[in-house]
Design an enzyme around this catalytic site. Structure first.
Site, PDB file in Angstrom:
ATOM      1  N   HIS A  35       0.891  -1.250  -0.113  1.00  0.00           N
ATOM      2  CA  HIS A  35      -0.095   0.009  -0.140  1.00  0.00           C
ATOM      3  C   HIS A  35       0.806   1.343   0.094  1.00  0.00           C
ATOM      4  CE1 HIS A  35      -4.104  -1.267   0.435  1.00  0.00           C
ATOM      5  NE2 HIS A  35      -3.562  -2.442   1.031  1.00  0.00           N
ATOM      6  N   LYS A  53      -9.582  13.834   3.637  1.00  0.00           N
ATOM      7  CA  LYS A  53      -8.733  12.723   3.612  1.00  0.00           C
ATOM      8  C   LYS A  53      -7.927  12.867   4.751  1.00  0.00           C
ATOM      9  CE  LYS A  53      -6.920  13.829  -0.406  1.00  0.00           C
ATOM     10  NZ  LYS A  53      -7.003  12.766  -1.294  1.00  0.00           N
ATOM     11  N   ARG A  54      -7.301  12.012   5.375  1.00  0.00           N
ATOM     12  CA  ARG A  54      -6.297  11.916   6.441  1.00  0.00           C
ATOM     13  C   ARG A  54      -5.288  13.305   6.062  1.00  0.00           C
ATOM     14  NH1 ARG A  54      -6.286   8.055  10.657  1.00  0.00           N
ATOM     15  NH2 ARG A  54      -4.601   9.623  11.436  1.00  0.00           N
ATOM     16  N   LYS A 112       0.065  14.558   1.354  1.00  0.00           N
ATOM     17  CA  LYS A 112      -1.100  14.849   0.680  1.00  0.00           C
ATOM     18  C   LYS A 112      -1.395  16.355   0.473  1.00  0.00           C
ATOM     19  CE  LYS A 112      -3.677  10.757   2.680  1.00  0.00           C
ATOM     20  NZ  LYS A 112      -4.337  10.396   1.720  1.00  0.00           N
ATOM     21  N   THR A 155      -8.568   6.583  -2.998  1.00  0.00           N
ATOM     22  CA  THR A 155      -9.916   5.978  -3.237  1.00  0.00           C
ATOM     23  C   THR A 155     -10.825   7.037  -3.354  1.00  0.00           C
ATOM     24  OG1 THR A 155     -10.258   5.306  -0.973  1.00  0.00           O
ATOM     25  CG2 THR A 155      -9.540   3.678  -2.806  1.00  0.00           C
ATOM     26  N   LYS A 197     -14.460   8.448  -5.264  1.00  0.00           N
ATOM     27  CA  LYS A 197     -15.826   8.725  -4.861  1.00  0.00           C
ATOM     28  C   LYS A 197     -16.472  10.082  -5.312  1.00  0.00           C
ATOM     29  CE  LYS A 197     -14.162   6.481  -0.610  1.00  0.00           C
ATOM     30  NZ  LYS A 197     -13.476   6.663   0.700  1.00  0.00           N
TER      31      LYS A 197
HETATM   32  C1  LIG Z   1     -12.273   7.137   1.051  1.00  0.00           C
HETATM   33  C2  LIG Z   1     -11.972   7.451   2.533  1.00  0.00           C
HETATM   34  C3  LIG Z   1     -10.774   7.866   2.963  1.00  0.00           C
HETATM   35  C4  LIG Z   1      -9.448   7.616   1.788  1.00  0.00           C
HETATM   36  O1  LIG Z   1      -9.274   9.048   0.941  1.00  0.00           O
HETATM   37  P1  LIG Z   1      -8.053   9.406   0.383  1.00  0.00           P
HETATM   38  O2  LIG Z   1      -8.411  10.576  -0.247  1.00  0.00           O
HETATM   39  O3  LIG Z   1      -7.870   8.316  -0.652  1.00  0.00           O
HETATM   40  O4  LIG Z   1      -6.881   9.432   1.115  1.00  0.00           O
HETATM   41  C5  LIG Z   1     -10.199   8.288   4.040  1.00  0.00           C
HETATM   42  N1  LIG Z   1     -11.170   8.290   4.794  1.00  0.00           N
HETATM   43  C6  LIG Z   1     -12.566   7.951   4.664  1.00  0.00           C
HETATM   44  C7  LIG Z   1     -13.708   8.324   5.744  1.00  0.00           C
HETATM   45  C8  LIG Z   1     -12.815   7.836   3.315  1.00  0.00           C
HETATM   46  O5  LIG Z   1     -14.231   7.454   3.140  1.00  0.00           O
END
Ligand SMILES: *Cc1c(COP(=O)(O)O)cnc(C)c1O
Length: 822
Positions: free
Chosen positions: A359, A547-548, A553, A655, A659
């Site tokens: 990952h 995101k985190r 990032k 991911t 979305k």
């Molecule tokens: C999809 C998702 C992530 C991952 O987000 P990235 O932008 O790919 O880092 C993190 N937290 C939650 C709650 C998510 O639904």
């Protein structure tokens, strides 16, 4: 619809009965939480019918089963999702409406089971949804943390962590299975004893501590197919309750220790995302759930099969990152010590059963356990890993005679450490990356030696997400609209979204599409008003980065650009500027100081900008507290712009990007992770791409970085925002509050490498890409088409596709159909 359980009158009666038996109350007296529990138990009843039917089918057909091993499952709420997947959402909503109960409000009573940090845990959850929906036998195996991801509060702009006691009210969608409890042993020493009967050495663990692992099962409901798989998460209990003799012998201390071990081991999820901390308790957690899961798996296999040498014909084990890699040693131990296989037989079975997903390539995330800690905690597993390492190095020397550099780079045990990724690669029959770019970087940079030696193991499985949660549930308006145009086939076959492309030049359809986006923006604006006390205009561009929080990032790049825009607006009030709302949501790991400073900076900039009446509300900044799956569903639905701006080469896949795309928000991003494939699908004209390429980043890194001063002293706008970190503009005159952030960008004394993440280097390109976004948005028709084309082109990014690839190329599972009487 398909089940009589969801017949309206029957369902209403069930809910009333449940409130009565659970709480001795009438519906009118019940609290919303009590109604949530009562509704959930009514739903669980129906789920259990299908759960039993699925188990029956598996018993009859004996399909090959995947065990998905993961330290994290970021499930999000179950009630709404289960109703969606049982095609009962609308019926239940109506039934509750008639009782004067709002289903949305009841859903909000459910805690988010947040047994994961971010992308990696959410991926595991999406995979379970797809496995059940596609009809494959699967177990998710993990830990029942008593406290999941912390709840985030923002106080005075700072992140405050508070415990997430998600089990407080009792969780209705779990089932405790005492009958499947297993013992897990830690520490002690290994005595070798020759067994005259079996004519072989026996390895006996002595003076160990042990805990009892108790599984809790959660149903994983497939969409409209009666398949219900199981997420099995393990809780711990002291074993002393059963072995009171340790008290008799006066070993009171040991009893207490075991009590504490059990209490601690499942207490809390480590809140690190993409970061290795090396904590002993973490290794205990890993071995705890792996040992219990593998014991259970073997027991179940042996119920129906007598030759464990053929385990791989019926079982595949997928390791979600290196966290479950101790499975390699534990499976070998069980096969040799408990099942009586010899080394070669056990190795043959293990290396045909376990597979590994990588990952990340970031150095700080690599798991390397100190040998002294590892061997003290897991003495027998360590012996086995020593032997795996010895045999592997022998092979390397055979293949590359005289190349001791290779031996050093590839060894599992080196410099006093156990390198978990090396163990996973050596033992796994498959090693996969999670997006094309990421897999290429693995093969040709990070894992080059391994790829050269065993090229056939390496493969790519680009991540995906489930459209059932992130469109059908999260964005019901758009889901209905899509269905009205192309039918409901997309729910289980996302490639059908392509049919929407026929509407890309249809003004009426585009207007409808954007009207739905507007309504979702109103819904989010109301949430923001309620939670942040900030009024945002749904007509402004909703530019979202959720995101985190991590330096790679680059939330810092985003907020520096916002500071730059603010300077521009202040300086040129007459300048045409399309109103913007910048929305952030992010948790920082509790110990990640710099990430927490970035949160404070975002909130400080928000404070200044949102309260500056002189800019007429052209710019608003919102930090949404406690970003998590349930709120994420609403945010994606309301986003205009998807910020995916990681330093190229650092984000393995992402991911969140998928979305957003599903919900019609184009990507503003770098050529990193799955962004590359998103652009491949949607076309460059429907995305906003900028910045260094991964090759350029890697080249700079190989040269020891770049000199950010060259940019700082030559780009006056950049210099100004960087200086504003120090001049008190956003800190009420405090010149130290953001000093560390300033230093991280410029100062060679304070950072090993200034601006490691190329923020200043990419700043101009980012600002220009943002300009292109604004220009595109001004053209309503053009924007609507871009947005629609994103939804229409997202087919590849369903986790159904990802899972089908895992099944075809790695797991080789058998498809199952569950038949029930309607
Ligand atoms: C999809 C998702 C992530 C991952 O987000 P990235 O932008 O790919 O880092 C993190 N937290 C939650 C709650 C998510 O639904």
């Amino acid at each position: 619809m398909y089940s009589k359980r969801f017949e309206k009158e029957q369902f209403k009666a069930d809910v009333k009965d449940n409130v009565r038996t659970l709480y001795r109350r009438t519906i009118d007296e019940a609290t919303p939480q009590q109604i949530f529990q009562a509704v959930s138990y009514a739903v669980k009843e129906a789920v259990i019918d299908d759960w039993l039917a699925t188990q029956e089918t598996y018993k009859k057909e004996d399909p090959k089963t995947v065990y998905y091993m993961s330290m994290e499952f970021l499930m999000g709420r179950a009630l709404g999702n289960n109703l969606i997947n049982m095609s009962a959402y609308k019926e239940v909503k109506e039934a509750l409406d008639e009782m004067g109960i709002d289903l949305n409000a009841i859903e909000d009573q459910e805690p988010d089971p947040a047994l994961g940090n971010g992308g990696l845990g959410r991926l595991a959850a999406c995979f379970l949804d797809s496995l059940a929906t596609l009809g494959y036998a699967a177990y998710g195996c993990g830990i029942r943390y008593h406290y999941g991801m912390f709840k985030q509060k923002i106080e005075n702009g700072y992140q405050i962590e508070t415990p997430d006691n998600w089990l407080k009210e009792g969780y209705p969608f779990e089932l405790r299975r005492d009958e499947y409890a297993r013992e897990v042993r830690f520490g002690g020493n290994i005595r070798i004893e020759y067994d005259e009967n079996e004519k072989r050495n026996k390895f006996i663990q002595e003076n160990y501590e042990s805990v009892l692992a108790i599984p809790y099962d959660m149903p994983i409901v497939g969409y409209g197919n009666h398949v219900v798989n199981t997420l099995r998460i393990w809780d711990a209990q002291a074993i002393t309750e059963f072995k009171l003799d340790s008290f008799d012998r006066g070993e009171y201390h040991k009893a207490i220790e075991q009590e504490n071990l059990a209490k601690n081991i499942v207490e809390v999820l480590y809140p690190n995302d993409n970061h290795y901390a090396g904590k002993e308790l973490r290794l205990k957690q890993q071995y705890f759930f792996i040992s219990a899961s593998l014991q259970q798996m073997l027991w179940k296999y042996k119920e129906r099969h007598d030759d464990v040498r053929k385990l791989y014909e019926k079982v595949a084990i997928q390791m979600n990152d290196t966290h479950p890699t101790v499975a390699v040693g534990e499976l070998m131990r069980l096969l040799i010590d408990e099942e009586g296989l010899n080394w070669d037989e056990a190795w043959d079975v293990t290396t045909k059963t376990v597979a590994y997903t990588n990952h990340t390539i970031m150095a700080e995330a690599l798991e390397k356990w100190p040998i002294d800690l590892f061997s003290r905690l897991l003495p027998r597993v360590y012996q086995i890993i020593q032997e795996i390492d010895r045999r592997f190095i022998e092979k390397v020397r055979q293949m590359y005679p005289g190349d001791e550099g290779k031996v050093k780079r590839m060894a599992i045990l080196m410099d006093g450490q156990v390198k978990m990724a090396h163990l996973a690669i050596v033992a796994g029959f498959s090693v996969n990356g999670v997006a094309k770019l990421h897999t290429e970087i693995l093969k040709h940079q990070e894992l080059r030696d391994f790829y050269e030696m065993m090229p056939d193991k390496f493969n790519n499985k680009t991540n995906g997400i489930t459209q059932r949660r992130f469109l059908l549930h999260g964005n019901q308006l758009l889901a209905d609209w899509v269905t009205s145009h192309i039918g409901e086939g997309w729910i289980t076959d996302l490639s059908q979204m392509e049919k929407l492309k026929a509407l890309a030049d249809n003004p009426k359809a585009l207007a409808e599409f954007m009207d739905i986006k507007y309504k979702n923006k109103e819904r989010l604006a109301a949430y923001i008003l309620e939670h942040n006390g900030v009024e945002v205009d749904p007509r402004s561009i909703f530019d979202v980065q959720v995101k985190r929080l991590h330096e790679y990032k680059r939330q810092l790049l985003n907020i520096l650009h916002v500071m730059y825009l603010y300077n521009q607006i202040k300086e040129h009030p007459e300048m045409p500027f399309y109103p913007r709302t910048f929305i952030f949501g992010a948790k920082a790991s509790a110990g990640y100081v710099r990430a927490k400073q970035i949160i404070k900076l975002i909130n400080s900039v928000a404070d200044v900008v949102n309260n500056d009446r002189s800019i007429n509300g052209k710019l608003k900044i919102v930090f949404i507290e406690d970003y998590r799956v349930s709120i994420a569903e609403h945010i994606f639905a309301a986003a205009d712009v998807s910020e995916q701006i990681s330093t190229a080469s650092k984000e393995a896949s992402g991911t969140g990007n998928m979305k957003f795309m599903l919900n019609g928000a184009p990507t503003l991003g770098t050529m990193d992770g799955a962004n590359v494939e998103i652009v491949e699908e949607v076309g460059l004209e429907n995305a906003f791409i900028f910045g260094l390429s991964s090759d350029e980043v890697i080249n700079y890194e190989n040269k020891g970085g770049y000199n950010p001063q060259d940019i700082y002293f030559n780009d006056w706008d950049v210099k100004r925002v960087v200086d504003q970190l120090m001049d008190g503009t956003y800190s009420g005159g405090d010149h130290d509050m953001f000093r560390d952030l300033y230093n991280s960008l410029l100062n060679t004394q304070c950072s090993s490498r200034p601006d490691m993440y190329f923020i200043l280097k990419d700043f101009r390109a980012y600002a220009e890409a943002q300009k292109r976004v604004e220009e595109a948005y001004r053209d309503t028709q053009r924007w609507a088409k871009i947005a629609l084309m994103n939804t229409a082109s997202c087919g590849k990014f369903t986790s159904d596709r990802t899972i089908q690839e895992y099944v075809d190329e790695i797991w080789k599972l058998d498809k199952v159909t569950v038949k029930v009487e309607e």
